[in-house]
Design an enzyme around this catalytic site. Sequence first.
Site, PDB file in Angstrom:
ATOM      1  N   ASP A  10       3.299  -0.532  11.703  1.00 35.89           N
ATOM      2  CA  ASP A  10       2.532  -0.495  10.462  1.00 35.89           C
ATOM      3  C   ASP A  10       2.536   0.970   9.984  1.00 35.89           C
ATOM      4  O   ASP A  10       2.763   1.884  10.782  1.00 35.89           O
ATOM      5  CB  ASP A  10       1.101  -0.974  10.738  1.00 35.89           C
ATOM      6  CG  ASP A  10       0.195  -0.742   9.566  1.00 35.89           C
ATOM      7  OD1 ASP A  10       0.544  -1.177   8.460  1.00 35.89           O
ATOM      8  OD2 ASP A  10      -0.869  -0.102   9.747  1.00 35.89           O
ATOM      9  N   ARG A  41     -10.204   3.005   0.652  1.00 37.54           N
ATOM     10  CA  ARG A  41      -9.408   2.244   1.625  1.00 37.54           C
ATOM     11  C   ARG A  41      -9.928   0.801   1.760  1.00 37.54           C
ATOM     12  O   ARG A  41      -9.150  -0.151   1.775  1.00 37.54           O
ATOM     13  CB  ARG A  41      -9.463   2.948   2.973  1.00 37.54           C
ATOM     14  CG  ARG A  41      -8.839   2.180   4.130  1.00 37.54           C
ATOM     15  CD  ARG A  41      -7.346   2.021   3.985  1.00 37.54           C
ATOM     16  NE  ARG A  41      -6.724   1.494   5.193  1.00 37.54           N
ATOM     17  CZ  ARG A  41      -5.477   1.071   5.248  1.00 37.54           C
ATOM     18  NH1 ARG A  41      -4.716   1.106   4.182  1.00 37.54           N
ATOM     19  NH2 ARG A  41      -4.980   0.627   6.369  1.00 37.54           N
ATOM     20  N   SER A 118       5.296  -2.797   6.226  1.00 36.41           N
ATOM     21  CA  SER A 118       4.070  -2.337   5.569  1.00 36.41           C
ATOM     22  C   SER A 118       3.789  -3.068   4.278  1.00 36.41           C
ATOM     23  O   SER A 118       4.695  -3.565   3.606  1.00 36.41           O
ATOM     24  CB  SER A 118       4.215  -0.831   5.277  1.00 36.41           C
ATOM     25  OG  SER A 118       3.177  -0.361   4.453  1.00 36.41           O
ATOM     26  N   ASN A 119       2.521  -3.071   3.919  1.00 29.15           N
ATOM     27  CA  ASN A 119       2.104  -3.556   2.605  1.00 29.15           C
ATOM     28  C   ASN A 119       2.617  -2.653   1.483  1.00 29.15           C
ATOM     29  O   ASN A 119       2.698  -3.069   0.326  1.00 29.15           O
ATOM     30  CB  ASN A 119       0.566  -3.549   2.520  1.00 29.15           C
ATOM     31  CG  ASN A 119      -0.067  -4.794   3.115  1.00 29.15           C
ATOM     32  OD1 ASN A 119       0.596  -5.807   3.297  1.00 29.15           O
ATOM     33  ND2 ASN A 119      -1.363  -4.712   3.400  1.00 29.15           N
TER      34      ASN A 119
END
Length: 226
Positions: A10, A41, A118-119
């Site tokens: 990640d 976040r 990852s996003n």
Amino acid sequence: MATLRAVLFDVFGTLLDVHSVAARAETLFPGQGQRLSQLWREKQLDYTRLRALAGRYVPFTRITEDALMFAADTLRLDMDGAARGLLMHEYTQLTAFADVVPALQKLQARDVTLGVLSNGDPGLLEDALHGAQIGEYFDLVLSADAVHSYKTSPAVYELGPRNLRHPASEILFVSSNGWDAAGAQWYGYVSFWVNRSGAPMEKLGVEPASGTSLADAAAFYIDKLQ
Ligand code: LAC
């Protein structure tokens, strides 16, 4: 356990410290830097899940900017376009955690295939990995953007086996986000949670392997090679 053939990491919160933006935020809004960074976040992750659930995809950079504006409104900060631009730029210049480069070097010395999953959208990932000077370590950079969804959607985790051409059970997935380590294990990866902050294990019915640093994750992988 089957032989492990690759490691996927990640990115945000695992390799890169998302809260390194707090210092810049503090210079712009004295006394509010930490709080802004935390809210930013939290809202960012919230929006990934809301949009994935409803099938309302927009890229992670857009989500990140939307979350920043929401966090600023929550704290009643007068954030003009210049401040917003500075903080968004800061997101491409996040600091890598101190344990990252030594662990990547150790794995690389063993010829381990290394990637990220990852996003983050491809543009942000490229900027952020190069900004932190760790881009060179990765054989592949996988983005949720390829399937227009976000973690913990199985379609996102599926990118690993599809691109590496190995089953998830032969790939180690490493995340410092406990929920992400759980999501990867749900999907079928061998999952390792890097718990740097001593957080409690997520109560999601799975318990990934865990340690306190990326060095522990690298050691876990190398141990399986012997
Ligand atoms: C990522 C999120 C979890 O990098 O921050 O996918």
